[in-house]
Design an enzyme around this catalytic site. Structure first.
Site, PDB file in Angstrom:
ATOM      1  N   TYR A 148      -4.092  10.425   2.089  1.00 55.23           N
ATOM      2  CA  TYR A 148      -3.804  10.617   3.554  1.00 55.23           C
ATOM      3  C   TYR A 148      -2.557  11.649   3.581  1.00 55.23           C
ATOM      4  CZ  TYR A 148      -2.441   9.347   8.156  1.00 55.23           C
ATOM      5  OH  TYR A 148      -2.071   9.290   9.816  1.00 55.23           O
ATOM      6  N   GLY A 151      -3.756  14.847   2.102  1.00 59.99           N
ATOM      7  CA  GLY A 151      -4.653  15.464   2.987  1.00 59.99           C
ATOM      8  C   GLY A 151      -4.167  16.036   4.263  1.00 59.99           C
ATOM      9  N   LYS A 152      -3.204  15.364   4.743  1.00 64.77           N
ATOM     10  CA  LYS A 152      -2.717  15.852   6.242  1.00 64.77           C
ATOM     11  C   LYS A 152      -1.694  16.962   5.765  1.00 64.77           C
ATOM     12  CE  LYS A 152      -3.840  13.079   9.216  1.00 64.77           C
ATOM     13  NZ  LYS A 152      -4.622  13.329  10.738  1.00 64.77           N
ATOM     14  N   ASN A 193      -1.533  -6.500  13.130  1.00 60.94           N
ATOM     15  CA  ASN A 193      -1.407  -7.581  12.374  1.00 60.94           C
ATOM     16  C   ASN A 193      -0.645  -8.492  12.973  1.00 60.94           C
ATOM     17  OD1 ASN A 193      -3.172  -6.786  10.272  1.00 60.94           O
ATOM     18  ND2 ASN A 193      -1.823  -7.079   8.751  1.00 60.94           N
ATOM     19  N   GLY A 210      10.988  -7.203   4.594  1.00 62.87           N
ATOM     20  CA  GLY A 210      11.118  -6.855   5.687  1.00 62.87           C
ATOM     21  C   GLY A 210      12.272  -5.940   6.367  1.00 62.87           C
ATOM     22  N   GLN A 212      12.625  -2.673   5.362  1.00 60.18           N
ATOM     23  CA  GLN A 212      12.132  -1.397   5.657  1.00 60.18           C
ATOM     24  C   GLN A 212      12.189  -1.264   7.215  1.00 60.18           C
ATOM     25  OE1 GLN A 212      10.190  -3.977   4.718  1.00 60.18           O
ATOM     26  NE2 GLN A 212       8.202  -3.436   4.937  1.00 60.18           N
ATOM     27  N   THR A 213      12.393   0.135   7.570  1.00 59.08           N
ATOM     28  CA  THR A 213      12.391   0.349   9.169  1.00 59.08           C
ATOM     29  C   THR A 213      11.221   1.346   9.521  1.00 59.08           C
ATOM     30  OG1 THR A 213      13.867   2.362   8.721  1.00 59.08           O
ATOM     31  CG2 THR A 213      14.866   0.299   9.030  1.00 59.08           C
ATOM     32  N   ARG A 280      11.923   5.103   8.453  1.00 54.64           N
ATOM     33  CA  ARG A 280      11.243   6.064   9.100  1.00 54.64           C
ATOM     34  C   ARG A 280      11.804   6.247  10.647  1.00 54.64           C
ATOM     35  NH1 ARG A 280       5.282   5.592   9.122  1.00 54.64           N
ATOM     36  NH2 ARG A 280       5.206   6.351   6.828  1.00 54.64           N
TER      37      ARG A 280
HETATM   38  P1  NAD Z   1      -8.044   5.583  14.478  1.00 54.12           P
HETATM   39  O1  NAD Z   1      -8.589   5.280  12.946  1.00 54.12           O
HETATM   40  O2  NAD Z   1      -8.281   4.548  15.359  1.00 54.12           O
HETATM   41  O3  NAD Z   1      -8.978   6.912  15.091  1.00 54.12           O
HETATM   42  C1  NAD Z   1      -9.411   7.883  13.823  1.00 54.12           C
HETATM   43  C2  NAD Z   1     -10.949   8.248  14.664  1.00 54.12           C
HETATM   44  O4  NAD Z   1     -11.431   9.153  13.781  1.00 54.12           O
HETATM   45  C3  NAD Z   1     -11.855   7.043  14.574  1.00 54.12           C
HETATM   46  O5  NAD Z   1     -12.328   7.119  15.913  1.00 54.12           O
HETATM   47  C4  NAD Z   1     -12.850   7.457  13.503  1.00 54.12           C
HETATM   48  O6  NAD Z   1     -13.961   6.786  13.475  1.00 54.12           O
HETATM   49  C5  NAD Z   1     -12.651   8.928  13.377  1.00 54.12           C
HETATM   50  N1  NAD Z   1     -13.102   9.413  12.190  1.00 54.12           N
HETATM   51  C6  NAD Z   1     -12.465   9.213  10.788  1.00 54.12           C
HETATM   52  N2  NAD Z   1     -13.096   9.955  10.023  1.00 54.12           N
HETATM   53  C7  NAD Z   1     -14.059  10.858  10.728  1.00 54.12           C
HETATM   54  C8  NAD Z   1     -15.106  11.854  10.309  1.00 54.12           C
HETATM   55  N3  NAD Z   1     -15.029  12.222   8.993  1.00 54.12           N
HETATM   56  N4  NAD Z   1     -15.685  12.545  11.322  1.00 54.12           N
HETATM   57  C9  NAD Z   1     -15.653  12.079  12.472  1.00 54.12           C
HETATM   58  N5  NAD Z   1     -14.900  11.210  13.048  1.00 54.12           N
HETATM   59  C10 NAD Z   1     -14.039  10.713  12.101  1.00 54.12           C
HETATM   60  O7  NAD Z   1      -6.675   6.191  13.976  1.00 54.12           O
HETATM   61  P2  NAD Z   1      -5.651   6.554  15.431  1.00 54.12           P
HETATM   62  O8  NAD Z   1      -4.488   5.757  15.307  1.00 54.12           O
HETATM   63  O9  NAD Z   1      -6.205   6.759  16.819  1.00 54.12           O
HETATM   64  O10 NAD Z   1      -5.283   8.144  14.734  1.00 54.12           O
HETATM   65  C11 NAD Z   1      -5.497   9.424  15.284  1.00 54.12           C
HETATM   66  C12 NAD Z   1      -5.276  10.559  14.629  1.00 54.12           C
HETATM   67  O11 NAD Z   1      -3.588  10.384  14.774  1.00 54.12           O
HETATM   68  C13 NAD Z   1      -5.362  10.473  12.947  1.00 54.12           C
HETATM   69  O12 NAD Z   1      -5.583  11.744  12.724  1.00 54.12           O
HETATM   70  C14 NAD Z   1      -4.108   9.959  12.523  1.00 54.12           C
HETATM   71  O13 NAD Z   1      -3.865  10.373  11.113  1.00 54.12           O
HETATM   72  C15 NAD Z   1      -2.888  10.579  13.472  1.00 54.12           C
HETATM   73  N6  NAD Z   1      -2.032   9.583  13.216  1.00 54.12           N
HETATM   74  C16 NAD Z   1      -1.823   8.275  14.025  1.00 54.12           C
HETATM   75  C17 NAD Z   1      -0.678   7.682  13.940  1.00 54.12           C
HETATM   76  C18 NAD Z   1      -0.509   6.105  14.557  1.00 54.12           C
HETATM   77  O14 NAD Z   1       0.364   5.655  14.484  1.00 54.12           O
HETATM   78  N7  NAD Z   1      -1.476   5.711  15.353  1.00 54.12           N
HETATM   79  C19 NAD Z   1       0.483   8.067  13.215  1.00 54.12           C
HETATM   80  C20 NAD Z   1       0.310   9.290  12.635  1.00 54.12           C
HETATM   81  C21 NAD Z   1      -0.693   9.886  12.823  1.00 54.12           C
HETATM   82  N1  UDP Z   2       3.829  -4.411   7.023  1.00 52.75           N
HETATM   83  C1  UDP Z   2       4.099  -5.984   7.169  1.00 52.75           C
HETATM   84  N2  UDP Z   2       3.128  -6.712   7.288  1.00 52.75           N
HETATM   85  C2  UDP Z   2       1.824  -6.311   7.749  1.00 52.75           C
HETATM   86  C3  UDP Z   2       1.566  -4.991   7.964  1.00 52.75           C
HETATM   87  C4  UDP Z   2       2.455  -4.063   7.561  1.00 52.75           C
HETATM   88  O1  UDP Z   2       5.297  -6.175   6.597  1.00 52.75           O
HETATM   89  O2  UDP Z   2       1.114  -7.466   7.972  1.00 52.75           O
HETATM   90  C5  UDP Z   2       4.848  -3.419   6.869  1.00 52.75           C
HETATM   91  C6  UDP Z   2       4.308  -2.319   5.974  1.00 52.75           C
HETATM   92  O3  UDP Z   2       4.452  -2.528   4.397  1.00 52.75           O
HETATM   93  C7  UDP Z   2       5.026  -1.184   6.478  1.00 52.75           C
HETATM   94  C8  UDP Z   2       5.367  -1.194   7.772  1.00 52.75           C
HETATM   95  O4  UDP Z   2       5.052  -2.823   8.278  1.00 52.75           O
HETATM   96  O5  UDP Z   2       6.512  -1.431   5.879  1.00 52.75           O
HETATM   97  C9  UDP Z   2       4.332  -0.385   8.704  1.00 52.75           C
HETATM   98  O6  UDP Z   2       2.960  -0.627   8.088  1.00 52.75           O
HETATM   99  P1  UDP Z   2       1.998   0.264   8.694  1.00 52.75           P
HETATM  100  O7  UDP Z   2       0.581  -0.139   8.016  1.00 52.75           O
HETATM  101  O8  UDP Z   2       1.960  -0.361  10.287  1.00 52.75           O
HETATM  102  O9  UDP Z   2       2.383   1.842   8.729  1.00 52.75           O
HETATM  103  P2  UDP Z   2       3.034   2.832   7.970  1.00 52.75           P
HETATM  104  O10 UDP Z   2       3.325   1.958   6.676  1.00 52.75           O
HETATM  105  O11 UDP Z   2       1.838   3.814   7.511  1.00 52.75           O
HETATM  106  O12 UDP Z   2       4.072   3.169   8.499  1.00 52.75           O
END
Ligand code: NAD
Ligand code: UDP
Length: 330
Positions: A148, A151-152, A193, A210, A212-213, A280
């Site tokens: 992830y 890739g990003k 969750n 718990g 982590q921020t 974060r």
């Molecule tokens: P999500 O999983 O709900 O949405 C992602 C969507 O992309 C889904 O509908 C999925 O079916 C579709 N998808 C996945 N792979 C695909 C493919 N190969 N072709 C076509 N569609 C595909 O997640 P989200 O939270 O809505 O995230 C949306 C975007 O925002 C993502 O790119 C994610 O990396 C970015 N983002 C989200 C968060 C967050 O906290 N929600 C944080 C940082 C970045």
């Molecule tokens: N986390 C947790 N319990 C859960 C799910 C997540 O304590 O049931 C923690 C996880 O380890 C991380 C934070 O919550 O430290 C945020 O997790 P999330 O998967 O939502 O996003 P990201 O780690 O990508 O910020």
């Protein structure tokens, strides 16, 4: 103010953020084309938009080329939760990298403006706090989160190379943790969750101690930020942080959710996943200055709306929201 109607492609449009974005763009009078392969998105997220004359959905995987005619592209397609993106890590990298190449190629052919939904994960486990856009990050290239994160990061590289090499109009948003209605109840993210566990009276699973921020932004604020970014003058590319700078520990979040839901769930402690970032928080001065944007929804209001959504979902699906929704995944 008169709004010029545009044809806008939203990849990942049936996902959590994508579905809210489609809705907001339709409300602003645009033609919206939603593209999704339903890996983590759900048809139900956009079902209420299907009757709208300006809305269209195509089932398509962005790792394959797409031939459509649009004026703007929001590239959101990519699973976002660690559980989902680690399920098939090779496909996750392909979605970010091949997906970006395909969407940038489309934008280049059409001379369309294109926005990338990047992530705070490009900062990895950050040693600079809060994170500013000029920080290059601290990312493990070979770990479980790398499919992830890297890739990003590669997608951001591609965006900037298309901009420099082909003069493409690009916008890069670095999205920090966002939550709200239409998150998938099984996506393993912390807010979904904890709320699902609290509503079921099940133990709240805190990973590690718990301490982590994270900083949590409500979905409506995020969508507003993304649209404002797309509308900035062509010479502004970002990257720009979008997120809520109010930081808290995961334990505090658990306690807030237990108290808000009036749940009797106990807090339990589970092993911390590998490479879980310790801290974060977005530094959002750039978004404030250039977009005139800052989050408006407090954690309390945002959590109330999210709890109400999950409570409704549980009621509709007879309490077995997990199984019913997983059965729908494409
Ligand atoms: P999500 O999983 O709900 O949405 C992602 C969507 O992309 C889904 O509908 C999925 O079916 C579709 N998808 C996945 N792979 C695909 C493919 N190969 N072709 C076509 N569609 C595909 O997640 P989200 O939270 O809505 O995230 C949306 C975007 O925002 C993502 O790119 C994610 O990396 C970015 N983002 C989200 C968060 C967050 O906290 N929600 C944080 C940082 C970045
Ligand atoms: N986390 C947790 N319990 C859960 C799910 C997540 O304590 O049931 C923690 C996880 O380890 C991380 C934070 O919550 O430290 C945020 O997790 P999330 O998967 O939502 O996003 P990201 O780690 O990508 O910020």
């Amino acid at each position: 103010m008169t709004v010029v109607s545009k044809r806008i492609l939203v990849t990942g449009g049936a996902g959590f953020l994508g579905s809210h974005l489609c809705e907001a763009l339709l409300e602003r009078g645009h033609d919206v084309l939603c593209v999704d392969n339903y890996f983590t998105g759900r048809r139900a997220n956009v079902a209420h938009l299907l009757g709208h004359a300006n809305f269209e959905v195509i089932r398509h995987d962005v790792t394959f080329p797409l031939y459509v005619e649009v004026d703007e592209i929001y590239n959101l397609a990519c699973p976002a939760s660690p559980v989902h993106y680690q399920h098939d890590p090779v496909q996750t990298t392909k979605t970010s990298v091949h997906g970006a190449i395909n969407m940038l190629g489309l934008a280049k052919r059409l001379r369309a403006k294109i926005l990338q939904a990047s992530t705070s994960e490009v900062y990895g486990d950050p040693v600079v706090h809060p994170q500013t856009e000029d920080y290059w990050g601290n990312v493990n290239p070979i770990g479980f989160r790398s499919c992830y994160d890297e890739g990003k990061r590669c997608a951001e590289t591609l965006f900037f190379d298309y901009h420099r090499q082909h003069d493409l109009r690009i916008k890069v948003a670095r999205i920090f943790n966002t939550y709200g209605p239409r998150m998938h109840p099984d996506d393993g993210r912390v807010v979904s969750n904890f709320i699902m566990q609290a509503l079921a009276g099940a133990p709240i699973t805190i990973y590690g101690e718990g301490r982590q921020t994270r900083s949590f932004c409500f979905v409506s604020d995020m969508i507003d930020g993304l649209i404002r970014l797309m509308e900035t003058p062509d010479d502004f590319t970002g990257p720009v942080n979008l997120g809520n700078p109010v930081e808290m520990t995961i334990r505090e979040l658990a306690e807030r959710i237990v108290s808000l839901t009036g749940s009797r769930s106990e807090l339990v402690f589970r092993p911390l996943p590998t490479d879980d970032p310790v801290q974060r928080r977005p530094e959002i001065s750039l978004a404030r200055k250039v977009l005139g944007w800052e989050p408006d929804v407090t954690l309390e209001r945002g959590l109330e709306a999210t709890v109400a959504y999950f409570a409704r979902l549980r009621a509709e699906l007879g309490g077995d929201a997990h199984r019913a929704l997983n059965g729908e995944a494409g």
